[in-house]
Design an enzyme around this catalytic site. Structure first.
Site, mmCIF file in Angstrom:
data_model
loop_
_atom_site.group_PDB
_atom_site.id
_atom_site.type_symbol
_atom_site.label_atom_id
_atom_site.label_comp_id
_atom_site.label_asym_id
_atom_site.label_seq_id
_atom_site.Cartn_x
_atom_site.Cartn_y
_atom_site.Cartn_z
ATOM 1 N N ARG A 1 0.820 -1.217 0.000
ATOM 2 C CA ARG A 1 0.000 0.000 0.000
ATOM 3 C C ARG A 1 0.853 1.267 0.000
ATOM 4 N NH1 ARG A 1 -5.163 -1.799 3.763
ATOM 5 N NH2 ARG A 1 -6.478 -2.328 1.989
ATOM 6 N N LYS B 1 -17.950 -16.518 3.356
ATOM 7 C CA LYS B 1 -19.378 -16.280 3.576
ATOM 8 C C LYS B 1 -20.097 -15.765 2.351
ATOM 9 C CE LYS B 1 -19.655 -15.679 8.457
ATOM 10 N NZ LYS B 1 -19.950 -14.783 9.566
ATOM 11 N N GLY C 1 -9.198 -8.531 0.117
ATOM 12 C CA GLY C 1 -7.939 -8.588 0.850
ATOM 13 C C GLY C 1 -7.289 -9.962 0.821
ATOM 14 N N GLY D 1 -12.739 -3.976 1.371
ATOM 15 C CA GLY D 1 -14.122 -3.554 1.575
ATOM 16 C C GLY D 1 -14.588 -2.559 0.535
HETATM 17 P P1 ADP Z 1 -11.564 -11.681 0.326
HETATM 18 O O1 ADP Z 1 -10.837 -11.051 1.499
HETATM 19 O O2 ADP Z 1 -10.656 -11.953 -0.838
HETATM 20 O O3 ADP Z 1 -12.796 -10.901 -0.056
HETATM 21 P P2 ADP Z 1 -13.028 -13.454 2.043
HETATM 22 O O4 ADP Z 1 -12.631 -12.635 3.227
HETATM 23 O O5 ADP Z 1 -14.446 -13.394 1.606
HETATM 24 O O6 ADP Z 1 -12.065 -13.142 0.802
HETATM 25 O O7 ADP Z 1 -12.737 -14.988 2.332
HETATM 26 C C1 ADP Z 1 -11.461 -15.460 2.670
HETATM 27 C C2 ADP Z 1 -11.549 -16.605 3.629
HETATM 28 O O8 ADP Z 1 -12.409 -17.625 3.171
HETATM 29 C C3 ADP Z 1 -10.188 -17.244 3.822
HETATM 30 O O9 ADP Z 1 -9.752 -17.014 5.138
HETATM 31 C C4 ADP Z 1 -10.448 -18.731 3.553
HETATM 32 O O10 ADP Z 1 -9.798 -19.565 4.484
HETATM 33 C C5 ADP Z 1 -11.949 -18.848 3.711
HETATM 34 N N1 ADP Z 1 -12.478 -20.002 2.982
HETATM 35 C C6 ADP Z 1 -12.423 -20.248 1.676
HETATM 36 N N2 ADP Z 1 -12.983 -21.439 1.368
HETATM 37 C C7 ADP Z 1 -13.402 -21.969 2.540
HETATM 38 C C8 ADP Z 1 -14.038 -23.212 2.898
HETATM 39 N N3 ADP Z 1 -14.372 -24.118 1.972
HETATM 40 N N4 ADP Z 1 -14.321 -23.421 4.215
HETATM 41 C C9 ADP Z 1 -13.993 -22.488 5.131
HETATM 42 N N5 ADP Z 1 -13.384 -21.319 4.867
HETATM 43 C C10 ADP Z 1 -13.097 -21.062 3.577
HETATM 44 MG MG MG Z 2 -11.268 -11.093 3.638
#
Ligand code: ADP
Ligand code: MG
Length: 401
Positions: A40, A202, A355, A378
């Protein structure tokens, strides 16, 4: 409406003037307050160098962490000042306050080829409440305002949105411009096929994004734990996988609406628990054992998602395909990252938002093989949801020159 950027300012508006620059220096620190990833800080360099080259004097504001309105040594920007000094050819001054006489004096005395970094804006009570008194005080620190903090643009805080009401010109920095261009163009006029990949833990945090994207993409590939909520909606056994029970109905509705545009994993990599990674094995999506959980998409899915990415002209990815932090559950995520890197080489526009996804791509050493890796987690999600970002809205419109 396009926003003005630093490139729209005249030489007269720049030379010798103090540029109050809001950056996103919210970098990860270890327990010794050493910076573990300076992406960053590097991302802000084009704007800072542009300003310096045009004779402007940057007075830089940023937040770091969540100190909740109290000065906390752990969240000091001092280490950032040091790292910034290593990265720019200018002298970097640091003042341990933000809205004080000392900060005012330092900004007034700032010389040519000098950058002034002020202390964490979130040490101030009025920052997160967007206190107009604080916004006015911050505005005194510069002759014009530059917002380059895309990662904080979804927050209406005093240093992101409030200050722009009191200080003009108020323009976007080069990073902000780049982020808005890449994400905006992908949504507004993507080269097709346009493939989006969504994953992560989620579904609940990403429903609005799914709803926006489903209208625009040629294919929406689903991975991560979120796939299991869709599986449940299809009536499949999901074992101990993470399923959001209260979203199953909604997932069913999305499947009905999207038809064949939503693509779900055909197979899954499962294990009894994350600690039992040695017992990981692949199963068809119809065969998830009742006492195991899906922690990654399966090998067939990784391959077919890779092929879909390879044939796309625009690829937008948010959310890891599995628990990439715990090998071997990083395979699906790596497959997508590699396929995207190759697609970039073939002329596709590839964008990574989120992230954890950005961290996965960086970990794989593929960040510079993407067209764009967003610095805003976000903020990029809210932008993709079609929401207006207060930090952007507050800037001057290009037409109102
Ligand atoms: P980003 O930050 O890229 O938007 P998220 O915060 O939505 O991504 O999700 C990232 C998290 O999702 C990671 O910590 C990963 O471990 C978790 N994750 C991915 N697939 C699974 C799964 N099948 N079961 C549990 N956790 C998962
Ligand atoms: Mg995340």
């Amino acid at each position: 409406m396009r926003k003005k950027t630093v490139r729209d300012l005249s030489d007269e508006q720049l030379r010798g003037k103090r540029a109050l620059v809001r950056t996103d220096f919210n970098v990860p620190l270890d327990e010794n307050c050493d910076i573990t990833d300076d992406t960053r800080i590097r991302a802000a360099l084009p704007t800072l160098n542009f300003l310096l080259e045009h004779g402007a004097r940057p007075v830089v504001l940023s937040h770091l962490g969540r100190p909740k309105g109290k000065a906390t040594l752990k969240y000091s920007l001092q280490p950032v000042a040091k790292r910034l000094a290593d990265l720019v050819k200018a002298k970097v001054l640091f003042v341990e306050s933000t809205d004080t006489d000392e900060a005012m004096k330092a900004s007034a005395e700032l010389g040519e080829n000098e950058i002034l970094l002020l202390e964490n804006t979130r040490f101030l009570g009025g920052e997160e409440t967007n206190d107009p008194r604080l916004a006015r005080a911050l505005a005194e620190l510069g002759d014009f305002f530059v917002n380059d903090a895309f990662g904080a643009a979804h927050r209406a805080h005093a240093s992101t949105a409030g200050v722009a009401g009191h200080l003009h010109p108020a323009v976007a920095g080069l990073l902000m411009e780049r982020e808005l261009d890449f994400l905006g163009n992908a949504l507004a006029n993507p080269k097709r096929p346009f493939v989006s990949i969504l994953g992560g833990a989620k579904i609940s945090g990403k429903i609005d994004v799914i709803q926006q994207l489903i209208e625009k993409v040629d294919a929406l590939l689903i991975g991560g734990a979120m796939a299991c909520t869709f599986f449940r909606a299809m009536g499949l056994e999901t074992g101990r996988s993470l399923v959001e029970e209260d979203k199953v109905e909604m997932a069913r509705g999305l499947l009905d609406r999207a038809g064949t545009r939503i693509i779900l994993p055909h197979d899954a990599t499962v294990a009894p628990s994350l600690e039992d990674a040695a017992k990981a094995h692949a199963v068809s999506r119809n065969g998830i054992p009742a006492d195991e959980a899906m922690f990654d998409v399966g090998p067939q899915t990784a391959e077919s998602y890779g092929r879909a990415v390879a044939s796309a002209k625009t690829v937008l990815w948010n959310g890891p395909m599995g628990v990439f932090e715990t090998p071997p559950f990083d395979k699906g995520t790596l497959a997508v990252a590699k396929a995207m890197a190759e697609a970039t080489g073939l002329g596709a526009t590839t964008i990574v938002g989120g992230g954890d996804s950005a961290a996965a791509v960086t970990q794989a050493g593929l960040a510079d093989k993407m067209s764009h890796v967003s610095t805003g987690g976000g903020a990029s999600l809210e932008f993709l949801e079609g929401k207006k970002l207060p930090g952007v809205e507050a800037l001057d419109d290009l037409a109102a020159a």
